[in-house]
Design an enzyme around this catalytic site. Structure first.
Site, mmCIF file in Angstrom:
data_model
loop_
_atom_site.group_PDB
_atom_site.id
_atom_site.type_symbol
_atom_site.label_atom_id
_atom_site.label_comp_id
_atom_site.label_asym_id
_atom_site.label_seq_id
_atom_site.Cartn_x
_atom_site.Cartn_y
_atom_site.Cartn_z
ATOM 1 N N TYR B 22 -1.031 78.385 77.325
ATOM 2 C CA TYR B 22 -1.345 77.732 78.162
ATOM 3 C C TYR B 22 -0.694 76.464 79.079
ATOM 4 C CZ TYR B 22 -5.452 80.273 76.341
ATOM 5 O OH TYR B 22 -6.645 81.673 75.738
ATOM 6 N N HIS B 98 -8.174 82.231 85.300
ATOM 7 C CA HIS B 98 -7.406 81.923 83.888
ATOM 8 C C HIS B 98 -6.498 82.075 83.995
ATOM 9 C CE1 HIS B 98 -10.641 84.185 82.691
ATOM 10 N NE2 HIS B 98 -11.166 85.796 83.299
#
Lengths: 145, 145, 145, 145, 145, 145, 145, 145, 145, 145, 145, 145
Positions: B22, B98
């Site tokens: 991430y 996302h």
């Protein structure tokens, strides 16, 4: 900076297929639009109905000074392990785009075999998907440096 | 022009979770980044770990003069029929984003229950997914007119 | 040493539900029992029927000096990707407990979505599952040092 | 009080297999550790790579004054209907243990065929799983009286 | 005429397992009952909890003048490809029997892996399944001549 | 150089089973053939119908100076997690062989549970599969050095 | 007599969502309609987009003198094990209602996880589903006496 | 003693269908054979290609003094919930028979929907399946007394 | 106003089947009860164990002045495409009823093949399901006008 | 003796793809290696990224005096019914080879659609798979005579 | 030459059902059309909503001098094993026809259980499917001679 | 009138493949036969083993004055989304034909991915399938006018 824009089967007929789903813009217009949006970029456009030619194009991109790939694999998106494997061999930024939202159509269109080997996927914005795809590739190129 | 940016569970801890997947940017930095990129836009930022609050926020957007939605549903993406139904009630442009590429992770993350009711999905470009999401929403707003 | 004991939906009614399966002890009695067993430990007890509050509690545990977590997720065990993701962000010892044996009930109760992100799972020993859970957490804390 | 500790295939090589997953302690050390922890208990240790011998041991436990069983079925956990059926014939307390967390590994390891016929399952705490298993058995024996 | 009667895992404990399902007759009583019913036949009885011993017994039957086989594979019925393959090597009449009706129990008990390689299957009549099985084998032997 | 040649259930009856599929050569002839082909090698031949004995043999190979394994697991190929786990503990070259082509038979024979833990699989060449298997093991041994 | 009428996520927007499927009546009108139809009954109306609040409401009904429940779980119908478990703790008559016919829509809407723990389900009659639901609850209350 | 022998669709053509699988005996010969074998029994023979007539016959057997049922449901075996439900209403001994071994044919023939509601199933012995079926019914009648 | 009440296989034996599930009321009593409840309506009652007769009845209803249908298809509910197709041809209000709650029984009973082509389904209220069904049909008739 | 060596998509880039899995040898080196190993054989090498060209090559082999085929279908292995059908038309010995062990990778790579129509499959030995493949073909040619 | 034309459930209402899918021609018109097209043929027309009557008709065709069968099984196409078995008993040419294209409708309509036992299937041409079906039967009759 | 007759992979070898299934007629003979049957029509014949060439041919048919298409997609029938999408772009009458009955072969051959986008499918009549296909196309052309 050189960007390869790949289009898979039937995308040469864009603007003539199920207009409610895909809109009326043609592939030539998309190509022109991209050139206008990003005059500083050098584009190479390849469209083919042949899975093998698309793989050939991906392989050539490894040694031709290409900096990034934007690709719409059309019907091969959901089935081609061979394109997936060719993508694994290509380490430059690569972004998959779709005109329609693949999550809102038939169930089998939601899974993207090719998408597993891309950096990201942009789906659902018609022609704008290509513009966003080019931006995303540029962003990835810059982030790499 | 007013854009609602919704973030689902655990995204408040962005920058602290599995950094290989991430990245290290925080949610506050994303919000700041969006404001900088698009100074002409008015942003409303909502993050919640509560599915119900996200639905409330979607419902409020129907009457609060919101022009578009960019949303990252986090773990609710793959399971929430209730958010899906709330999205069907909202007709303004709405784009799902996302950070990581959902097509390149666990199989259960490829299917997006919420994505069926969005205009499009952008996945895999880290923070840049949000920037592209805002652009896509703006494009959809303009195309609507 | 501070241990967070989390209980999910309907566990506040323990002792009143399907007594053949879950027994007659109440949640207050479990809490009292744990304090008696382990007087040297400091316990924090949280029960909620709200998935979001459970995620909030997990997130708070990251910065509140908590040393370990014992959790019974109740009905969220089998469905909550969001709790799973919150657990991935928490690196202290965390043990899942169940009153009944999840392997001996309905098929859908055998799979634990949350359990993937726990250090271990203890299932089938009624109230004693909590006592064993605390012991296991203590063991993991010691092993970490 | 007499406890039968059963170990299935390949557990005789404990400490030599995939150390990241299973640790470095050997089966002999586990046995010694249990004796030290619980000097008041009488242990019988059986390890076998033969499914039939494990069933034989379970059957013998019915008439040999055994008070409880702690078992790690290894690879038979996920496939053996025959061990499951043997367990149904044995009514004394019986607890299944696993070194690693079966909910956090390959999907096929999450389902426990044998666990359906155990009183409970403890999974994920390395050697400590055995210690907790013995405790759980003792608790079940006392609860029975 | 020589008949081999094979019994798989846990059938040595017949009469002691789940009496509502399996009844109270023991394996010794079944064997005695068969001898009484068919005094003209020579019986060989083999029971084992070991899959390998059952395969050995099947292989021996090929050269020991055995005329037919009646077998209750117990828990191996639903999983053993190896017994299935051993049966394919044996061409004398072979009949599978079950005490309970496998079509009226758990779903996984309905499929018989071993039954594919038997001449027929008789299921649901308790001890009488064995008697009918012997009759069926005799019928098949006579039909072969 | 010492090679262990393992054969699973029913392979002791080779040459007598479904000759259209498996041919007429016996296991003894295969063993003799291997010795003739590779006089410089020392072979150990183990055949067993018992899963446990095959696991024992694999475990013994860890300390007996064995340099490589060629194995035909027969019916255990498709079901045995326990053999799979034993193979993971053995790091010398190990090759799985099958007489018939497992990709051209019943669907359940295509998946090899044991094959996941072998270096490679050779399937479909009758007795010659063993010869090729020995060659492959030799190649792997040399490549390791 | 006191009836609790529960409405799940997005039902507060009734009359504004997909009118071809759900009609144009609002939730307030339904509530008014029920009061008019059954003036002798005391109604409590709860609507929430929060799963946890719906569980709270079910739990409160256990001690608040509520005689029956009519509930439309909306999107939670198909996924919420937690609501299912809360319903098992509530023994008063409870009836599930749906505006549209869940058997005539998407396949995933046919299964009702919550419905397993209700006394009955009424689906497909628009607002009238609520009226029939109240009648059914009254019938069950009377039958209980 | 009165036995009802039911035959489902296409069994009236027995002896004319796929002789390798079903043999050459006709239904009339089976009926004659049963009468000869068991002269002390009173038989009622019903064959029908109509599912409804078979259900009617089962229902009539409840009040017509019938002591037991032997039934070959033919193609309805694998699909008819209605016959299954009719069988649940009939408590006298009932045995399902099949000429061929349903475990050795197409996969969909292994599951018997009707068999769930029978006392037992006999499959694979050609005409002899009927004789064994009558014996099994007699045994069940005697065991009931 | 004329209402056709259709009952499928085995419902003629109502009151005699699994009383814990279905209650003790007979079909004749249901019919009488409906006439008493709604004296202003004209009822036609058809019960059949024959799928074809039920289809015939549905087809006749198209031209016989029937205003609505209440149907309990029994075992055909879950399998009959032919009844489903017959229902599609009938545009008058049609409501499916079940005595027991199909969502709380075997999994295969939850899906209603016929229900897809009904206006709504009422399930779980015993005889009262029919009364509610008639009310629902009347409501649909009035709503149509 | 003439052997056709076929290589599917992306194998022209061998030595450049995921070196941990596939090694560093190039296709040209493999071809040279085969010529050196077997100087008495005449090789024809065909590599293509085009499914159609591979089918063309297989068809040509029927009339060009080719004695055997060694083929690595790459990504087409798991999907191409068309290559499978082309193989059925070719009766000379044909062996499938893979560099990596297809049983030890992603689940979808275990099934070989093309392998059903080959004589055998050799998988997992890197370049040596080709050498073993040629040997296997020679063996099959000799066995045919 | 005598041709049997069979029509299954609801086809008697042809011309009145979902006209967008099935057109407006009635069954009587089809029959008339076939007689006009092929005046030299003798037709027998059977339509029934009863599965059993269709099986009876197929059985009668075995001895009534019928030369071929054209059948539209309607809703039985996808479920009837019994019709499938009846077809296996009939060796004259038999062709299945459908008005609409079963490959372009609901997924469950693509599989034809009955079609497995026909010589061929013609689907998608409305009434013309019957005409082509008769031609195909004639062709098969001639090819047989 | 101009008809395009397309043949997919391996159909150029017709008459040489599995003669029991496909017969002995060659593709050239089929082409000649069609010309003889329909001298008034102008045929264009295209056969290719390349999916891309078949798509090209379909696209060309949109502007080349072609009035209808008869196509046998061979192995691509069951997998090609790309051909399916190309067919959606072509609105002239298009009929799929197969030599053998796809409903009577391997399960995976029953589903036709391409058939979803054709007007109809004719399967099972050998060469005659083409003749019937041409007739069907002519019928569709006439019906269009």
């Amino acid at each position: 900076m050189k960007i390869l824009v790949l289009n898979g089967p039937n995308l040469n007929l864009l603007g003539q297929r199920d207009k409610a789903v895909y809109g009326t813009v043609t592939l030539a217009e998309i190509e022109k639009h991209l050139k206008t949006c990003c005059p500083e970029l050098s584009f190479e456009f390849v469209q083919s109905n042949h899975e093998g030619e698309l793989i050939d194009a991906l392989q050539k991109a490894r040694t031709s000074g290409t900096d990034g790939v934007v690709a719409n694999w059309g019907g091969f998106t959901h089935t081609s392990v061979a394109i997936h494997d060719a993508l694994e061999l290509l380490t430059i930024p690569k972004v998959e785009v779709h005109l329609s939202n693949i999550h809102a159509r038939e169930e089998f269109r939601e899974r993207s075999v090719t998408g597993r080997a891309m950096h990201g996927v942009i789906t659902g914005f018609g022609v704008q998907s290509y513009v966003l795809g080019v931006e995303a590739v540029l962003h990835l190129i810059r982030a790499d440096k």
